[in-house]
Structures are given as C-alpha cells and as structure tokens.
Design a protein around this motif. Structure first.
Motif, PDB file in Angstrom:
ATOM      1  N   TYR A  16      10.138  35.039  29.328  1.00  0.00           N
ATOM      2  CA  TYR A  16      11.439  34.625  29.854  1.00  0.00           C
ATOM      3  C   TYR A  16      11.412  34.707  31.371  1.00  0.00           C
ATOM      4  CZ  TYR A  16      12.717  35.728  25.054  1.00  0.00           C
ATOM      5  OH  TYR A  16      12.764  35.785  23.682  1.00  0.00           O
ATOM      6  N   GLU A  17      12.296  33.969  32.002  1.00  0.00           N
ATOM      7  CA  GLU A  17      12.448  34.113  33.447  1.00  0.00           C
ATOM      8  C   GLU A  17      13.754  34.852  33.703  1.00  0.00           C
ATOM      9  OE1 GLU A  17      12.757  31.548  37.524  1.00  0.00           O
ATOM     10  OE2 GLU A  17      11.409  30.871  35.952  1.00  0.00           O
ATOM     11  N   ILE A  18      13.613  36.026  34.297  1.00  0.00           N
ATOM     12  CA  ILE A  18      14.767  36.866  34.625  1.00  0.00           C
ATOM     13  C   ILE A  18      14.581  37.373  36.044  1.00  0.00           C
ATOM     14  CG2 ILE A  18      16.058  38.947  34.011  1.00  0.00           C
ATOM     15  CD1 ILE A  18      14.948  38.630  31.154  1.00  0.00           C
ATOM     16  N   ARG A  19      15.622  37.253  36.844  1.00  0.00           N
ATOM     17  CA  ARG A  19      15.577  37.682  38.251  1.00  0.00           C
ATOM     18  C   ARG A  19      14.429  37.001  38.995  1.00  0.00           C
ATOM     19  NH1 ARG A  19      16.470  44.225  37.597  1.00  0.00           N
ATOM     20  NH2 ARG A  19      18.159  44.067  36.109  1.00  0.00           N
ATOM     21  N   LEU A  61      17.423  45.428  31.694  1.00  0.00           N
ATOM     22  CA  LEU A  61      18.391  44.352  31.817  1.00  0.00           C
ATOM     23  C   LEU A  61      19.792  44.928  31.894  1.00  0.00           C
ATOM     24  CD1 LEU A  61      17.052  41.926  29.062  1.00  0.00           C
ATOM     25  CD2 LEU A  61      16.572  41.882  31.505  1.00  0.00           C
ATOM     26  N   GLU A  65      22.654  40.073  31.739  1.00  0.00           N
ATOM     27  CA  GLU A  65      21.326  39.502  31.511  1.00  0.00           C
ATOM     28  C   GLU A  65      20.946  39.558  30.037  1.00  0.00           C
ATOM     29  OE1 GLU A  65      19.131  40.544  35.721  1.00  0.00           O
ATOM     30  OE2 GLU A  65      19.305  42.110  34.189  1.00  0.00           O
ATOM     31  N   TYR A  66      21.383  40.590  29.344  1.00  0.00           N
ATOM     32  CA  TYR A  66      21.043  40.775  27.940  1.00  0.00           C
ATOM     33  C   TYR A  66      21.714  39.719  27.062  1.00  0.00           C
ATOM     34  CZ  TYR A  66      20.313  42.991  23.433  1.00  0.00           C
ATOM     35  OH  TYR A  66      19.949  43.239  22.137  1.00  0.00           O
TER      36      TYR A  66
END
Length: 67
Positions: A16-19, A61, A65-66
């Motif tokens: 996943y792409e997060i931040r 997260l 975000e979750y």
C-alpha cells in the motif's frame, strides 16, 4: 514469472502507499512468514531488534489511515 500467492492475494496486492511510502501491513507480513502468533511475532521481533531497523521502517496507522 513466479508469483507468490498468499490467501489468493499476490504480494504486490499487499503493498500500500501510505504517507508517500510503499508499506506492507504487519498482518500481511505475518501471513507471508506464516507466523503462528500472527502480528504479535512480527512486532516482537522488531522490538527486540530495533537497532537493526531504520527509524522510518515502521509506524502505526492513525484512525483515518486505517479506515
């Protein structure tokens, strides 16, 4: 090309792409490494060897975000 499939999902589908970073969730890593105690094993291994990981290796997260 050989593809690794876990629970009908390819590894690429677990990224996943997060931040602005590409990440994998601890739950997916636990499945990949077949940890009997699930995420507990992964998180404990990181805590015990924290000096081996860069500062930005892991993060939690937040609620937004979750979801």
């Amino acid at each position: 090309m050989n593809e690794i499939i876990i629970d009908d999902r390819k590894i690429e589908d677990m990224i996943y792409e997060i931040r602005g970073k590409q990440v994998m969730l601890d739950s997916d890593l636990a499945k990949l490494y077949q940890c009997k105690n699930g995420t507990k094993t992964i998180n404990l291994a990181v805590k015990r060897n924290i000096n081996r990981f860069p500062n930005d290796f892991y993060f939690q997260l937040n609620k937004d975000e979750y979801l």
